[in-house]
Design a protein around this motif. Sequence first.
Motif, PDB file in Angstrom:
ATOM      1  N   THR A   1       7.730 -19.056  14.609  1.00  0.00           N
ATOM      2  CA  THR A   1       8.484 -19.023  15.866  1.00  0.00           C
ATOM      3  C   THR A   1       9.832 -19.044  15.471  1.00  0.00           C
TER       4      THR A   1
ATOM      5  N   ARG B   1       6.103 -23.199  29.559  1.00  0.00           N
ATOM      6  CA  ARG B   1       5.142 -22.217  28.564  1.00  0.00           C
ATOM      7  C   ARG B   1       5.408 -22.991  27.157  1.00  0.00           C
TER       8      ARG B   1
ATOM      9  N   ALA C   1       6.839 -12.675  22.557  1.00  0.00           N
ATOM     10  CA  ALA C   1       6.667 -12.442  21.081  1.00  0.00           C
ATOM     11  C   ALA C   1       7.761 -11.552  20.642  1.00  0.00           C
TER      12      ALA C   1
ATOM     13  N   TRP D   1      14.334 -21.066  24.830  1.00  0.00           N
ATOM     14  CA  TRP D   1      13.058 -20.113  24.628  1.00  0.00           C
ATOM     15  C   TRP D   1      12.381 -20.268  23.281  1.00  0.00           C
ATOM     16  N   ASP D   2      11.138 -20.414  23.150  1.00  0.00           N
ATOM     17  CA  ASP D   2      10.355 -20.282  22.156  1.00  0.00           C
ATOM     18  C   ASP D   2       9.733 -18.856  21.880  1.00  0.00           C
ATOM     19  N   LEU D   3       9.787 -18.138  20.976  1.00  0.00           N
ATOM     20  CA  LEU D   3       9.273 -16.867  20.687  1.00  0.00           C
ATOM     21  C   LEU D   3       8.245 -16.746  19.409  1.00  0.00           C
ATOM     22  N   LEU D   4       7.106 -16.427  19.533  1.00  0.00           N
ATOM     23  CA  LEU D   4       6.184 -16.157  18.375  1.00  0.00           C
ATOM     24  C   LEU D   4       6.708 -15.217  17.720  1.00  0.00           C
TER      25      LEU D   4
ATOM     26  N   ALA E   1       0.738 -13.610  23.586  1.00  0.00           N
ATOM     27  CA  ALA E   1       2.173 -14.424  23.664  1.00  0.00           C
ATOM     28  C   ALA E   1       2.728 -14.151  25.051  1.00  0.00           C
TER      29      ALA E   1
ATOM     30  N   VAL F   1      -1.304 -18.131  24.018  1.00  0.00           N
ATOM     31  CA  VAL F   1      -1.178 -18.358  22.764  1.00  0.00           C
ATOM     32  C   VAL F   1      -0.969 -19.938  22.639  1.00  0.00           C
TER      33      VAL F   1
ATOM     34  N   VAL G   1      13.417 -20.365  17.976  1.00  0.00           N
ATOM     35  CA  VAL G   1      13.552 -21.078  18.814  1.00  0.00           C
ATOM     36  C   VAL G   1      15.078 -20.827  19.363  1.00  0.00           C
TER      37      VAL G   1
ATOM     38  N   ILE H   1       5.325 -20.943  24.600  1.00  0.00           N
ATOM     39  CA  ILE H   1       5.787 -19.962  23.995  1.00  0.00           C
ATOM     40  C   ILE H   1       6.082 -19.041  24.937  1.00  0.00           C
ATOM     41  N   ASP H   2       7.598 -18.390  24.930  1.00  0.00           N
ATOM     42  CA  ASP H   2       8.061 -17.387  25.897  1.00  0.00           C
ATOM     43  C   ASP H   2       7.913 -16.106  25.789  1.00  0.00           C
TER      44      ASP H   2
END
Length: 132
Positions: A95, A27, A32, A106-109, A127, A132, A97, A29-30
């Motif tokens: 974001t 994904r 939020a 893991w990338d979070l918004l 998200a 997203v 990272v 984005i992982d």
Amino acid sequence: MTTALQPPLPSQPLLRLRLASRSAMPRPIDGAWWPRSYDLLTELPRLLAGLPQAWGHIASATVNGTTWSAVPGRMLVSNQAVRLHRTLGASAAHTIVLLSPGRGRWDLLVVPPDTTAEAAEPLMAAAASGRV
């Protein structure tokens, strides 16, 4: 190096984090994260304390350097060093990272702290669902 105390005291507000369910498909984005301020030294330890144990030790975090009030080169969180990297790219403005050696990325918004609950909820839901 900056030291941050862990875990947060019971009087601390709850972590506003919503993660996507596990999937075999990658994904962009992982999940939020909705921090309460732009103070990374306060907010990052709370985030790391609330992550799943399966993610392991987060060794580094990359954030937008213009968004956060202070970004030292590294900080100590629960007696473990976390390297902090700054990016100035517009594509990473909202974001964070997170990297865990041998476990993953893991990338979070990041929902801006001043976002209203009514506006933040659909962003976090999107998200977490991968829309997203």
